[in-house]
Design an enzyme around this catalytic site. Structure first.
Site, PDB file in Angstrom:
ATOM      1  N   GLY A 192      -0.225  -0.800  -6.391  1.00  0.00           N
ATOM      2  CA  GLY A 192      -1.367  -1.554  -5.957  1.00  0.00           C
ATOM      3  C   GLY A 192      -2.638  -1.432  -6.558  1.00  0.00           C
ATOM      4  N   ALA A 193      -2.305  -1.450  -8.073  1.00  0.00           N
ATOM      5  CA  ALA A 193      -3.670  -1.183  -8.900  1.00  0.00           C
ATOM      6  C   ALA A 193      -4.410  -2.420  -9.155  1.00  0.00           C
ATOM      7  CB  ALA A 193      -3.051  -0.503 -10.275  1.00  0.00           C
ATOM      8  N   SER A 194      -3.988  -3.728  -8.744  1.00  0.00           N
ATOM      9  CA  SER A 194      -4.583  -4.846  -9.176  1.00  0.00           C
ATOM     10  C   SER A 194      -5.843  -4.797  -8.114  1.00  0.00           C
ATOM     11  CB  SER A 194      -3.724  -6.176  -8.725  1.00  0.00           C
ATOM     12  OG  SER A 194      -3.580  -6.121  -7.291  1.00  0.00           O
ATOM     13  N   GLY A 224      -9.228  -3.030  -5.270  1.00  0.00           N
ATOM     14  CA  GLY A 224      -9.543  -2.170  -4.494  1.00  0.00           C
ATOM     15  C   GLY A 224      -9.502  -0.653  -5.010  1.00  0.00           C
ATOM     16  N   ILE A 225      -8.855   0.285  -3.928  1.00  0.00           N
ATOM     17  CA  ILE A 225      -8.689   1.654  -4.304  1.00  0.00           C
ATOM     18  C   ILE A 225      -7.740   1.810  -5.569  1.00  0.00           C
ATOM     19  CG2 ILE A 225      -7.859   3.916  -3.369  1.00  0.00           C
ATOM     20  CD1 ILE A 225      -8.406   2.773  -0.685  1.00  0.00           C
ATOM     21  N   SER A 228      -4.138   6.542   6.109  1.00  0.00           N
ATOM     22  CA  SER A 228      -5.112   5.950   6.537  1.00  0.00           C
ATOM     23  C   SER A 228      -5.793   6.982   7.678  1.00  0.00           C
ATOM     24  CB  SER A 228      -4.952   4.688   7.241  1.00  0.00           C
ATOM     25  OG  SER A 228      -6.148   4.285   8.080  1.00  0.00           O
ATOM     26  N   TYR A 269      -0.101  -1.706  12.198  1.00  0.00           N
ATOM     27  CA  TYR A 269      -0.392  -1.379  10.839  1.00  0.00           C
ATOM     28  C   TYR A 269      -0.645   0.200  10.897  1.00  0.00           C
ATOM     29  CZ  TYR A 269      -3.524   0.343   7.148  1.00  0.00           C
ATOM     30  OH  TYR A 269      -4.243   0.747   6.064  1.00  0.00           O
ATOM     31  N   THR A 294     -12.675  -3.109   0.359  1.00  0.00           N
ATOM     32  CA  THR A 294     -11.696  -3.978  -0.624  1.00  0.00           C
ATOM     33  C   THR A 294     -11.450  -5.149  -0.233  1.00  0.00           C
ATOM     34  OG1 THR A 294      -9.766  -2.910   0.459  1.00  0.00           O
ATOM     35  CG2 THR A 294     -10.701  -1.365  -0.978  1.00  0.00           C
TER      36      THR A 294
HETATM   37  N1  LIG Z   1      -9.539  -0.409   2.621  1.00  0.00           N
HETATM   38  C1  LIG Z   1      -9.399   0.228   3.740  1.00  0.00           C
HETATM   39  O1  LIG Z   1     -10.213   0.511   4.779  1.00  0.00           O
HETATM   40  C2  LIG Z   1      -8.126   1.500   3.877  1.00  0.00           C
HETATM   41  C3  LIG Z   1      -8.522   2.438   4.438  1.00  0.00           C
HETATM   42  C4  LIG Z   1      -7.387   3.416   4.691  1.00  0.00           C
HETATM   43  C5  LIG Z   1      -6.289   3.093   3.942  1.00  0.00           C
HETATM   44  N2  LIG Z   1      -6.017   2.040   3.210  1.00  0.00           N
HETATM   45  C6  LIG Z   1      -5.013   2.033   2.420  1.00  0.00           C
HETATM   46  O2  LIG Z   1      -5.381   2.044   0.867  1.00  0.00           O
HETATM   47  C7  LIG Z   1      -4.350   1.436   0.186  1.00  0.00           C
HETATM   48  C8  LIG Z   1      -4.894   0.483  -0.857  1.00  0.00           C
HETATM   49  O3  LIG Z   1      -5.678  -0.670   0.014  1.00  0.00           O
HETATM   50  P1  LIG Z   1      -7.170  -1.240  -0.571  1.00  0.00           P
HETATM   51  O4  LIG Z   1      -7.930  -0.969   0.599  1.00  0.00           O
HETATM   52  O5  LIG Z   1      -7.274  -1.045  -2.025  1.00  0.00           O
HETATM   53  O6  LIG Z   1      -6.446  -2.834  -0.253  1.00  0.00           O
HETATM   54  P2  LIG Z   1      -6.197  -4.164  -1.420  1.00  0.00           P
HETATM   55  O7  LIG Z   1      -7.598  -4.190  -2.273  1.00  0.00           O
HETATM   56  O8  LIG Z   1      -5.924  -5.338  -0.517  1.00  0.00           O
HETATM   57  O9  LIG Z   1      -5.300  -3.698  -2.391  1.00  0.00           O
HETATM   58  C9  LIG Z   1      -3.941  -3.412  -1.930  1.00  0.00           C
HETATM   59  C10 LIG Z   1      -3.125  -3.531  -3.079  1.00  0.00           C
HETATM   60  O10 LIG Z   1      -1.646  -3.576  -2.684  1.00  0.00           O
HETATM   61  C11 LIG Z   1      -0.820  -4.352  -3.592  1.00  0.00           C
HETATM   62  N3  LIG Z   1       0.320  -5.078  -2.905  1.00  0.00           N
HETATM   63  C12 LIG Z   1       0.353  -5.547  -1.548  1.00  0.00           C
HETATM   64  N4  LIG Z   1       1.401  -6.028  -1.149  1.00  0.00           N
HETATM   65  C13 LIG Z   1       2.232  -5.758  -2.459  1.00  0.00           C
HETATM   66  C14 LIG Z   1       3.740  -6.018  -2.864  1.00  0.00           C
HETATM   67  N5  LIG Z   1       4.337  -6.571  -1.963  1.00  0.00           N
HETATM   68  N6  LIG Z   1       3.932  -5.589  -4.140  1.00  0.00           N
HETATM   69  C15 LIG Z   1       3.245  -4.938  -4.875  1.00  0.00           C
HETATM   70  N7  LIG Z   1       1.874  -4.617  -4.739  1.00  0.00           N
HETATM   71  C16 LIG Z   1       1.385  -5.231  -3.281  1.00  0.00           C
HETATM   72  C17 LIG Z   1      -2.022  -5.504  -3.930  1.00  0.00           C
HETATM   73  O11 LIG Z   1      -1.448  -6.098  -4.815  1.00  0.00           O
HETATM   74  P3  LIG Z   1      -0.991  -7.639  -5.173  1.00  0.00           P
HETATM   75  O12 LIG Z   1      -1.588  -8.480  -4.074  1.00  0.00           O
HETATM   76  O13 LIG Z   1      -1.552  -7.940  -6.713  1.00  0.00           O
HETATM   77  O14 LIG Z   1       0.518  -7.527  -5.163  1.00  0.00           O
HETATM   78  C18 LIG Z   1      -3.046  -4.736  -4.092  1.00  0.00           C
HETATM   79  O15 LIG Z   1      -3.320  -4.176  -5.705  1.00  0.00           O
HETATM   80  C19 LIG Z   1      -3.395   0.612   1.105  1.00  0.00           C
HETATM   81  O16 LIG Z   1      -2.297   1.547   1.388  1.00  0.00           O
HETATM   82  C20 LIG Z   1      -4.115   0.679   2.434  1.00  0.00           C
HETATM   83  O17 LIG Z   1      -3.317   0.774   3.527  1.00  0.00           O
HETATM   84  C21 LIG Z   1      -7.064   1.034   3.163  1.00  0.00           C
END
Ligand SMILES: NC(=O)c1ccc[n+]([C@@H]2O[C@H](COP(=O)([O-])OP(=O)(O)OC[C@H]3O[C@@H](n4cnc5c(N)ncnc54)[C@H](OP(=O)(O)O)[C@@H]3O)[C@@H](O)[C@H]2O)c1
Length: 253
Positions: free
Chosen positions: A16-18, A20-21, A145, A160, A197
Site C-alpha cells: 500500500g505504498a502508492s 497515504g501512510i 486501526s 471494516y 489520506t
Molecule cells: N486513513 C485512516 O484514517 C486510517 C486509520 C486507521 C488505519 N488505517 C489503515 O492504514 C492503512 C493505509 O491506509 P491509508 O489511510 O494510507 O489509505 P490510502 O491512502 O487509501 O492507501 C491505501 C493503500 O492500499 C493499497 N491497496 C488497496 N487495495 C489494494 C490491492 N488490492 N492490492 C494492492 N494494494 C492495495 C492502495 O494502493 P493501490 O490503490 O495503488 O493498489 C494504497 O496504496 C490501511 O490498512 C488502513 O486501513 C487508515
C-alpha cells in the site's frame, strides 16, 4: 545498534505504498537509508515515488501487485528475493474500507475488505516469515486501526472494523507463535485513528464527504502514523511493541 540506524541498508517491503501512510513511510524509511520495496496496484504512482526516492539518494524497488490475487502476491515476494533478497522488515499497510451497514452491506464490498485487509495481510506475513528465517533480527508491523477495538455506531464502519479486529487477532497470534518457538522475528501492531489520506474519499465514494469528515474531526497526517511506525522499528532487539493505539486530539469519536 538501536533506533532507525539499525535498519540502514536493510530491506523493507511496504504494501500500500502508492498513497497515504504507506507512501509517506516509504519516503521516510528511504531517508533513513532503508532499501524500500514498494507495492501497490498503481504502478505509475510507485514509479514516481521510486524516482523521488532515488533523486534523494535512496533506493527503491517498485513491485506492482494486486493483493486480491494470490499469484500476484507470490510474484511480489519472488521478485523481491530475486532482485534484492529477503525482506528484513514487512510493513503490512495496504487496506481499504467501504462504508455500509451490517444490515444492508454488499457482498462485493465485504469480500474486497476481507481479501485485502485480512487474507492478503496473512499471506504476506507467512511469506515474509519464510524469507526472514535465519535473520538475527526481523520485524513485521501490521497496520490495524483504532477501530480494531470498538465499532462506533451509525458510521457504516461495522464490517471494516471487523476486518481490523481480525488484523489484531492475527498479529497477536503470529507474535505469540513466533515467541513460543524462540524466533527473533518480532510482530507489532500500529493502530492509528483518523488520518487524512486517500482512504476516506474511497470509503465514502465521495471526496466531498471525506473533506466534511476531516472538517468535523481533525485528522492526523500520514507523517504522524509514520512517526509511530518508526518508533516501533526503533525498539532495541530485546523489546517488542504489542500495539500502539493513538489518535489526534481533534478526533471526537
Ligand atoms: N486513513 C485512516 O484514517 C486510517 C486509520 C486507521 C488505519 N488505517 C489503515 O492504514 C492503512 C493505509 O491506509 P491509508 O489511510 O494510507 O489509505 P490510502 O491512502 O487509501 O492507501 C491505501 C493503500 O492500499 C493499497 N491497496 C488497496 N487495495 C489494494 C490491492 N488490492 N492490492 C494492492 N494494494 C492495495 C492502495 O494502493 P493501490 O490503490 O495503488 O493498489 C494504497 O496504496 C490501511 O490498512 C488502513 O486501513 C487508515
Amino acid at each position: 545498534m538501536t533506533g532507525m540506524e539499525q535498519w540502514k541498508g536493510k530491506i523493507c517491503l511496504i504494501t500500500g505504498a502508492s498513497s497515504g501512510i504507506g507512501e509517506e513511510t516509504a519516503r521516510r524509511l528511504a531517508g533513513h537509508g532503508v532499501r524500500v520495496a514498494i507495492a501497490a496496484r498503481r504502478g505509475e504512482r510507485l514509479e514516481t515515488l521510486k524516482g523521488e526516492i532515488e533523486a534523494q539518494g535512496g533506493e527503491a524497488l517498485a513491485l506492482t501487485t494486486d493483493l486480491r490475487d494470490e499469484e500476484s502476491i507470490t510474484a511480489m515476494f519472488a521478485a523481491l528475493r530475486e532482485q534484492w533478497g529477503a525482506a528484513d522488515v514487512l510493513i503490512n499497510n495496504a487496506g481499504l474500507g467501504w462504508e455500509g451497514s451490517l444490515i444492508e452491506g454488499k457482498n462485493a464490498d465485504w469480500r474486497e475488505m476481507l481479501e485485502v485487509n485480512v487474507l492478503a495481510l496473512s499471506i504476506c506475513m507467512r511469506e515474509a516469515i519464510a524469507q526472514m528465517r535465519g535473520k538475527p533480527d526481523a520485524r513485521i508491523v501490521n497496520i490495524a486501526s483504532s477501530l480494531a477495538r470498538r465499532v462506533p455506531a451509525g458510521r457504516g464502519v461495522g464490517f471494516y472494523s471487523a476486518t481490523k479486529y481480525a488484523v489484531r487477532a492475527l498479529n497477536d497470534g503470529m507474535r505469540d507463535e513466533l515467541m513460543i518457538e524462540g524466533s527473533p522475528i518480532k510482530v507489532s501492531l500500529v493502530s492509528p485513528g483518523l488520518t487524512a489520506t486517500g482512504f476516506h474519499a474511497s470509503f465514502y465514494r465521495d471526496a466531498e464527504r471525506a473533506q466534511d469528515a476531516y472538517r468535523k474531526s481533525q485528522p492526523m497526517q500520514p507523517s504522524d502514523v509514520t512517526d509511530a511506525i518508526c518508533f516501533v522499528l526503533s525498539a532495541p532487539p530485546h523489546i517488542v511493541f504489542d500495539d500502539l493505539i493513538f489518535r489526534s486530539m481533534g478526533q471526537v469519536y
